[in-house]
Design a protein around this motif. Structure first.
Motif, mmCIF file in Angstrom:
data_model
loop_
_atom_site.group_PDB
_atom_site.id
_atom_site.type_symbol
_atom_site.label_atom_id
_atom_site.label_comp_id
_atom_site.label_asym_id
_atom_site.label_seq_id
_atom_site.Cartn_x
_atom_site.Cartn_y
_atom_site.Cartn_z
ATOM 1 N N THR A 1 -9.465 20.082 0.961
ATOM 2 C CA THR A 1 -9.147 21.505 0.780
ATOM 3 C C THR A 1 -7.900 21.679 0.055
ATOM 4 N N GLU A 2 -7.068 20.721 -0.245
ATOM 5 C CA GLU A 2 -5.852 20.564 -0.894
ATOM 6 C C GLU A 2 -4.985 21.461 0.299
ATOM 7 N N GLY A 3 -5.078 21.078 1.604
ATOM 8 C CA GLY A 3 -4.308 21.820 2.614
ATOM 9 C C GLY A 3 -4.715 23.237 3.085
ATOM 10 N N LYS A 4 -5.798 23.532 2.605
ATOM 11 C CA LYS A 4 -6.093 25.194 2.698
ATOM 12 C C LYS A 4 -6.688 25.239 4.170
ATOM 13 N N GLU A 5 -7.326 24.125 4.270
ATOM 14 C CA GLU A 5 -8.225 23.816 5.533
ATOM 15 C C GLU A 5 -7.678 22.833 6.535
ATOM 16 N N GLY A 6 -7.965 22.557 7.731
ATOM 17 C CA GLY A 6 -7.859 21.427 8.439
ATOM 18 C C GLY A 6 -6.405 21.253 8.718
ATOM 19 N N LYS A 7 -5.947 19.951 9.126
ATOM 20 C CA LYS A 7 -4.571 19.696 9.636
ATOM 21 C C LYS A 7 -4.086 18.402 8.838
ATOM 22 N N GLN A 8 -2.675 18.556 8.408
ATOM 23 C CA GLN A 8 -2.270 17.340 7.769
ATOM 24 C C GLN A 8 -1.915 16.276 8.811
ATOM 25 N N PRO A 9 -2.190 15.305 8.445
ATOM 26 C CA PRO A 9 -1.728 13.939 9.481
ATOM 27 C C PRO A 9 -0.566 14.287 10.170
ATOM 28 N N GLN A 10 -0.636 14.059 11.442
ATOM 29 C CA GLN A 10 0.751 14.194 12.336
ATOM 30 C C GLN A 10 1.851 13.056 11.946
ATOM 31 N N ASN A 11 1.212 11.945 11.406
ATOM 32 C CA ASN A 11 2.319 11.048 11.008
ATOM 33 C C ASN A 11 2.744 11.098 9.595
ATOM 34 N N LEU A 12 3.815 10.668 9.621
ATOM 35 C CA LEU A 12 4.345 10.825 8.018
ATOM 36 C C LEU A 12 4.299 9.174 7.706
ATOM 37 N N SER A 13 5.489 8.472 7.843
ATOM 38 C CA SER A 13 5.275 6.828 7.669
ATOM 39 C C SER A 13 4.144 6.271 8.550
ATOM 40 N N ASN A 14 3.585 5.177 7.882
ATOM 41 C CA ASN A 14 2.470 4.454 8.559
ATOM 42 C C ASN A 14 2.384 3.169 8.155
ATOM 43 N N ALA A 15 2.058 2.196 9.201
ATOM 44 C CA ALA A 15 1.895 0.804 8.712
ATOM 45 C C ALA A 15 0.516 0.351 9.023
ATOM 46 N N PHE A 16 -0.104 -0.515 8.058
ATOM 47 C CA PHE A 16 -1.402 -1.103 8.255
ATOM 48 C C PHE A 16 -1.205 -2.493 8.287
ATOM 49 N N LYS A 17 -0.838 -3.231 9.310
ATOM 50 C CA LYS A 17 -0.293 -4.557 9.468
ATOM 51 C C LYS A 17 -1.389 -5.538 8.964
ATOM 52 N N ALA A 18 -2.559 -5.328 9.476
ATOM 53 C CA ALA A 18 -3.439 -6.430 9.223
ATOM 54 C C ALA A 18 -3.795 -6.499 7.587
ATOM 55 N N SER A 19 -3.774 -5.441 7.021
ATOM 56 C CA SER A 19 -3.933 -5.412 5.486
ATOM 57 C C SER A 19 -2.680 -5.407 4.656
ATOM 58 N N GLY A 20 -1.312 -5.316 5.274
ATOM 59 C CA GLY A 20 -0.317 -5.293 4.870
ATOM 60 C C GLY A 20 -0.004 -4.247 3.927
ATOM 61 N N PHE A 21 -0.218 -3.005 4.215
ATOM 62 C CA PHE A 21 0.236 -2.130 3.405
ATOM 63 C C PHE A 21 0.983 -1.113 4.493
ATOM 64 N N PHE A 22 2.415 -0.599 3.760
ATOM 65 C CA PHE A 22 3.095 0.010 4.495
ATOM 66 C C PHE A 22 3.540 1.144 3.796
ATOM 67 N N THR A 23 3.689 2.321 4.263
ATOM 68 C CA THR A 23 3.815 3.632 3.749
ATOM 69 C C THR A 23 5.132 4.195 4.268
ATOM 70 N N PHE A 24 6.258 4.337 3.565
ATOM 71 C CA PHE A 24 7.179 5.313 3.976
ATOM 72 C C PHE A 24 7.271 6.507 3.242
ATOM 73 N N ARG A 25 6.973 7.568 4.078
ATOM 74 C CA ARG A 25 6.899 8.979 3.643
ATOM 75 C C ARG A 25 7.697 10.112 4.456
ATOM 76 N N ASN A 26 8.173 10.980 3.617
ATOM 77 C CA ASN A 26 8.892 12.071 4.503
ATOM 78 C C ASN A 26 8.314 13.491 4.430
ATOM 79 N N SER A 27 6.887 13.457 3.801
ATOM 80 C CA SER A 27 6.303 14.859 3.645
ATOM 81 C C SER A 27 4.985 14.431 2.828
ATOM 82 N N TRP A 28 3.989 15.374 2.997
ATOM 83 C CA TRP A 28 2.836 15.247 2.535
ATOM 84 C C TRP A 28 2.635 16.081 1.310
ATOM 85 N N GLN A 29 3.691 16.715 1.064
ATOM 86 C CA GLN A 29 3.785 17.896 -0.229
ATOM 87 C C GLN A 29 4.183 16.871 -1.454
ATOM 88 N N ASN A 30 4.105 17.889 -2.369
ATOM 89 C CA ASN A 30 4.299 17.207 -3.721
ATOM 90 C C ASN A 30 5.527 16.653 -3.958
#
Ligand code: MG
Length: 667
Positions: free
Chosen positions: A387-416
């Motif tokens: 819903t582009e943020g109109k409903e539901g809840k944005q993830p509580q996390n910002l940065s996140n690591a997926f260690k088995a797949s080796g994908f790592f996201t550094f993030r300071n917000s979910w906005q544009n």
């Protein structure tokens, strides 16, 4: 005569006949393929047993025209609509101008007497995908929307023409494999394209739509129905005997054999087809998906395709009442895959173009999320993206690591206006994965500042492979190489991860070459800028190269200060400055970004280079500082604390506008 020569002879005979035979014949073998005790087929059975196959075929067609028990999750005949593009493909299809591939536009014309072996550019995809008949379903929609029989007439004609000109001879598995391997040329070679299991499965799936669209047409005769069902049966058996060994092809084939079994439950083996597909998906979701939710080709778009394959099987199951055949663990894993995807995407819903990934586009991704909410109605995060943020809840996390797949996201917000860096540093990966360990994409304030080079093309003759291989090279990624060579080994190990606070960090290490390991430390400082510490250690000698690929547009390079400053319109720019332990040389390199299949734009690419001897590590510090306003472009400096590479510590000092910052971690 061996089977292949028999096949060639048969093909030649059939091709000679093709000019004349277009009419359909009643295929009595259809009655032995169907379970005539299936509810609703009583009349068909009685007529067939009385020896009246012509009337039995008519009764069979009546049965299918009146059938309501089987539901199709994607086709609702009460509200068929057609997009402009589908209408175009349908109309072009009438003229034998077939939409085969987006990378080859305008579409080619395949001749008045259709030449299914026409191959104007020797890209395998162009030849394979012709046999997906992508214009058939649009013709079906055009028929339903307009009621114009020309679409039905032409579809029946092309369907029969294809059967006649693309025969699959009886052959044993090793003969088929010989053809599949490309070692057989000439007419038999055509089987490699027309009957590749992925294409066969594509037809199995799409012909369920086409069947619904066209079945009421007077051109869909009882004789044609028998031709259709015999051909369809052959397709299903071909899949069952020739499943791809692994990867996304196997997933597609399994999901589509489920479609076949569910949509045509009247076949004797329908239940077994469905079970075969479900068993494969249940098994493969654990083989192809890591525990962190990443798909093992390490390609964001194939990851997405895998989610949709797993979901499609569920939509078909839900429509026809067999959801119970999937365990809860299957749903749980899909949910993880969706959240994995959400976490590695940028605020505009595009994904990094790592490996062979396509960029994706927002309307398509929004539709995906909307569809997924029907499977996971309680998941507030999926609803948020749907819903582009109109409903539901944005993830509580910002940065996140997926260690088995080796994908790592550094993030300071979910906005544009977020700052987001996604780093790829995982295991070897499967076919679509590129040797790009340590690379990243970087989004700032509405723009992707370091997009991946992408894929450009998949596979074909030498000329096509040359194009593909350019985009696969390690050196066209945002990572480190030895003598510009492509990595020999891609097996990154995560040494450290902290995704919260003012100094977030990742330490990842890849033993890329004999005698050379690349350790990359990424610091996300004050959730504002990045400091990359690249250390190449081992006894290898040569030149070590640290590559960066910028977004297209104006970029200024200063080889004296080892500085890169972008000059893009708008308010997303970046200053990148590299500090070597020893003298560096800046080199401008060939730079391209593939925006879609066979489409590319030129862009700035460069490397910082230094000589490495057998005794010492080559070490670089890169500060990447994004800003919205040019006035905020900072003065930067950086140096290593400690004279030597340390096996389990990173310690550097960075100055931004003179303000000192020590970045030190032990692991
Ligand atoms: Mg790439």
């Amino acid at each position: 005569m061996n089977n292949i020569s028999k096949y060639i002879t048969l093909t030649i005979v059939l091709l000679c006949l093709a000019g004349r035979i277009t009419a359909q014949e009643l295929r009595p073998e259809v009655f032995s393929m169907l379970n005539l005790d299936y509810p609703g087929l009583e009349k068909v059975k009685a007529l067939h047993q009385a020896g009246n196959d012509a009337e039995a075929a008519t009764a069979l067609l009546e049965y299918y025209r009146g059938r309501t028990a089987v539901k199709h999750p994607e086709v609702d005949l009460s509200k068929v609509t057609i997009s402009k593009q589908d209408q175009q493909w349908a109309d072009d299809g009438l003229e034998h101008t077939f939409f085969v591939h987006k990378g080859y536009q305008p579409s080619y014309n395949y001749g008045k007497d259709i030449n299914w072996q026409y191959w104007p550019v020797q890209d395998n995809e162009l030849r394979w995908q012709l046999h997906r008949h992508k214009w058939f379903s649009p013709m079906g929609k055009a028929y339903r929307v307009s009621g114009d029989e020309k679409y039905a007439k032409e579809w029946v004609h092309q369907y029969m023409d294809w059967i006649i000109k693309n025969p699959l001879a009886e052959m044993n598995k090793s003969e088929y494999e010989l053809i599949s391997s490309g070692e057989v040329k000439g007419d038999a070679e055509n089987v490699r394209f027309a009957w590749r299991p992925l294409e066969v499965s594509n037809r199995l799936q799409d012909q369920t739509n086409q069947f619904l669209y066209f079945v009421d047409s007077p051109h869909f005769t009882p004789e044609f129905l028998t031709e259709f069902l015999v051909n369809y049966h052959k397709h299903a058996l071909h899949i069952l005997a020739n499943y791809s060994a692994q990867g996304n092809h196997l997933l597609f084939e399994a999901q589509r054999i489920i479609y076949a079994g569910a949509f045509f439950p009247e076949y004797k083996e329908a239940t077994a087809w469905r079970k075969s597909g479900i068993d494969i998906l249940n098994r493969q979701i654990n083989v192809q998906v890591y525990d962190d939710g990443g798909q093992f080709e390490l390609d964001p778009h194939y990851h997405l395709a895998a989610i949709n394959i797993f979901c499609k099987a569920l939509y078909m199951a839900d429509a026809n009442g067999f959801r119970g055949e999937f365990p809860q663990s299957y749903l749980d894993r899909i949910e993880k895959m969706i959240l994995f995807y959400a976490n590695i995407c940028f605020p505009d819903y595009t994904n990094p173009c790592f490996s062979d990934a396509k960029l994706g586009d927002k309307p398509a991704e929004l539709k995906n999320y909307k569809d997924w909410t029907t499977l996971f109605p309680q998941n507030e995060q999926i609803r948020y993206f749907a819903t582009e943020g109109k409903e539901g809840k944005q993830p509580q996390n910002l940065s996140n690591a997926f260690k088995a797949s080796g994908f790592f996201t550094f993030r300071n917000s979910w906005q544009n206006d977020a700052t987001v860096m996604v780093v790829k540093a995982g295991p070897k990966g499967e076919w679509h994965c590129q040797p790009d360990n340590g690379t990243f994409e970087f989004w700032f304030n509405g723009k992707n500042l370091f997009p991946d080079s992408g894929a450009y093309v998949y596979a074909g003759d030498d000329e096509v492979m040359k194009l593909r291989n350019w985009f696969r090279q390690t050196m066209v990624h945002n990572t480190l190489t030895l003598d510009d060579r492509t990595l020999e080994t891609t097996e990154s190990v995560t040494k450290y991860w902290n995704g919260t606070g003012d100094v977030q960090a990742l330490v990842t290490e890849n033993p890329g070459y004999t005698g050379l390991t690349h350790r990359r430390t990424v610091f996300f400082v004050d959730q504002t800028y990045f400091v990359l510490v690249d250390e190449a250690y081992g006894d290898a000698t040569g030149e070590v190269n640290l590559h960066y690929q910028l977004a297209e547009g104006k970029v200024n390079l200063d080889p004296k200060s080892m500085t890169v400053v972008t000059d893009y319109a708008g308010n997303s720019n970046v200053k990148l400055q590299c500090f070597g332990e020893k003298p560096l040389k800046m080199k401008e390199e060939e730079g391209w970004r593939s925006t879609a299949y066979r489409q590319r734009v030129e862009r700035t690419a460069l490397s910082f280079n230094t000589a490495k001897d057998a005794k010492h590590a080559a070490r670089f510090i890169t500060v990447i500082y994004p800003y919205a306003d040019r006035a905020d472009m900072p003065a930067l400096s950086a140096k290593f604390n400690g004279k030597q590479f340390a096996a389990s510590a990173v310690d550097v000092e960075v100055k931004v506008n003179g303000k000192k910052r020590v970045l030190k971690i032990d692991f």
